[in-house]
Scaffold this active site. Structure first.
Site, PDB file in Angstrom:
ATOM      1  N   LYS A  89      -0.507   4.102  12.847  1.00 49.21           N
ATOM      2  CA  LYS A  89       0.164   3.582  13.732  1.00 49.21           C
ATOM      3  C   LYS A  89       1.126   4.716  13.794  1.00 49.21           C
ATOM      4  O   LYS A  89       1.901   5.049  13.385  1.00 49.21           O
ATOM      5  CB  LYS A  89       1.015   2.230  13.057  1.00 49.21           C
ATOM      6  CG  LYS A  89       2.214   1.837  14.093  1.00 49.21           C
ATOM      7  CD  LYS A  89       2.770   0.545  13.765  1.00 49.21           C
ATOM      8  CE  LYS A  89       4.005   0.024  14.385  1.00 49.21           C
ATOM      9  NZ  LYS A  89       3.498  -0.565  15.787  1.00 49.21           N
TER      10      LYS A  89
HETATM   11  C1  LIG Z   1      -0.899  -1.463  19.569  1.00 44.84           C
HETATM   12  C2  LIG Z   1      -0.480  -2.576  18.815  1.00 44.84           C
HETATM   13  N1  LIG Z   1      -1.224  -3.457  18.146  1.00 44.84           N
HETATM   14  C3  LIG Z   1      -1.066  -4.315  17.442  1.00 44.84           C
HETATM   15  C4  LIG Z   1       0.223  -4.640  16.824  1.00 44.84           C
HETATM   16  C5  LIG Z   1       0.620  -5.776  15.977  1.00 44.84           C
HETATM   17  O1  LIG Z   1       0.889  -5.332  14.781  1.00 44.84           O
HETATM   18  P1  LIG Z   1       1.777  -6.076  13.639  1.00 44.84           P
HETATM   19  O2  LIG Z   1       1.286  -7.423  13.775  1.00 44.84           O
HETATM   20  O3  LIG Z   1       1.436  -5.144  12.381  1.00 44.84           O
HETATM   21  O4  LIG Z   1       3.116  -5.753  14.231  1.00 44.84           O
HETATM   22  C6  LIG Z   1       1.226  -3.498  17.214  1.00 44.84           C
HETATM   23  C7  LIG Z   1       2.601  -3.911  16.885  1.00 44.84           C
HETATM   24  O5  LIG Z   1       3.285  -2.985  16.533  1.00 44.84           O
HETATM   25  C8  LIG Z   1       0.848  -2.474  18.166  1.00 44.84           C
HETATM   26  O6  LIG Z   1       1.673  -1.702  18.472  1.00 44.84           O
END
Ligand SMILES: Cc1ncc(COP(=O)(O)O)c(C=O)c1O
Length: 325
Positions: free
Chosen positions: A159
């Site tokens: 991320k």
């Molecule tokens: C591109 C992307 N996909 C999926 C998610 C969902 O991830 P999470 O459930 O860990 O927030 C996020 C959220 O941050 C995201 O930015």
């Protein structure tokens, strides 16, 4: 809506005033996107303020940092505790949590290795990301003309701030076309995810979601929803999904820390199911909100209470009353 300032932001081990939480314009992360971050939530439950799966978020933060050879100066436990300390310092009952590990100020060559790795934790109040109404009525979305990053280009298991350049393209296009969100395909044309949320669909009572190999972020909510859906007795399949399966799905929904569980009612102006939140989406939403709001026993150990002395006894029985949003 601009962010409402909080009292304190944690920066490299010190709680500083909101107005003083600054970095130099020459910081590496500003120029090259050399930052990794998290987005988690703390909920105000009847048993006290609790972070949802903070461990999983902090683990992903360290995984993201490892992929980018960005060893944080602080140990896992130190950063984890710093999140709790920052919530307490701001006396928040509920908030959005943004830990950030980034390359700071040293040199502006592309090589980041000589640049120090800094860390910060910022909190703010964040309600329903796509609007309160979206949680019950659903959202209208499009398939984006932008693809998610191809394998071996920008790692999607990390991320990283850099990946959000792609997300902003998807989001801007969708918003300018009058949609709430865009769904990106991977570069092979299979369904991937939204600009900031994972994607699920339901067809013939089976729940489907794209696998990690479809350029998706390994969402913590995605993982939680898979677990909760299986707890409820549903079959969940992680597999490569053709775009058109979305159009003929009985139900579709987004999941993520920001959107929580948000139904999708149309894609590219094609109605999904009956154009309303479907029964399986609603059951999963209910299960998810029951956990995050502390209304049922936390059998997976997902809630971490923030303040000393908060009661932690399990709630006796599930209730369907209250928040589904
Ligand atoms: C591109 C992307 N996909 C999926 C998610 C969902 O991830 P999470 O459930 O860990 O927030 C996020 C959220 O941050 C995201 O930015």
């Amino acid at each position: 809506m601009p962010i409402t300032p909080t009292k304190k932001i944690w920066m490299n081990g010190t709680l500083v005033d909101w107005a003083d939480a600054k970095i130099h314009i020459g910081s590496h992360a500003v120029h090259y996107g050399t930052a990794v971050f998290e987005g988690a939530r703390c909920y105000d439950t009847p048993r006290g303020s609790a972070c949802f799966r903070l461990d999983a978020h902090m683990t992903r933060l360290f995984d993201s940092a490892k992929i980018y050879r960005m060893q944080p100066t602080y140990a896992y436990v130190e950063l984890h505790n710093a999140v709790l300390e920052t919530i307490r310092a701001n006396q928040y009952k509920a908030c959005y949590i943004r830990p950030l590990v980034y390359r700071g100020y040293h040199t502006l060559g592309v090589n980041p290795l000589p640049v120090p790795v800094d860390a910060a934790i910022m909190l703010w109040e964040w309600g329903a990301y796509l609007g309160q109404d979206a949680l019950t009525s659903g959202v209208d979305v499009c398939v984006s003309s932008w693809s998610r990053a191809a394998g071996n280009t920008f790692p999607t298991l990390a991320k990283t701030s850099a990946n959000y350049a792609n997300s902003t393209l998807i989001k801007m296009e969708a918003v300018l076309e009058g949609y709430s969100e865009g769904i990106a395909l991977d570069t092979a044309g299979y369904l991937s995810e939204g600009s900031g949320q994972n994607l699920f669909l339901v067809r013939h009572h089976t729940i489907y979601t794209p696998p990690l190999s479809a350029s998706v972020l390994p969402g913590i909510t995605r993982d939680s929803v898979i677990t909760l859906a299986r707890d409820l007795g549903f079959t969940v399949r992680e597999e490569m999904l053709p775009r058109e399966l979305l159009y003929i799905a009985d139900e579709a929904f987004f999941v993520g820390t920001a959107v929580e569980v948000t139904p999708i009612r149309s894609v590219d102006k094609i109605q999904i199911g009956n154009g309303r939140r479907g029964p399986i989406t609603e059951a999963i939403q209910q299960a998810f909100f029951d956990v995050i709001n502390g209304r049922i026993e936390d059998k997976h150990g997902w809630l971490e209470f923030v303040y000393e002395g908060e009661p932690r006894q399990p709630v006796a029985a599930a209730t369907n009353a209250g928040r589904t949003s």
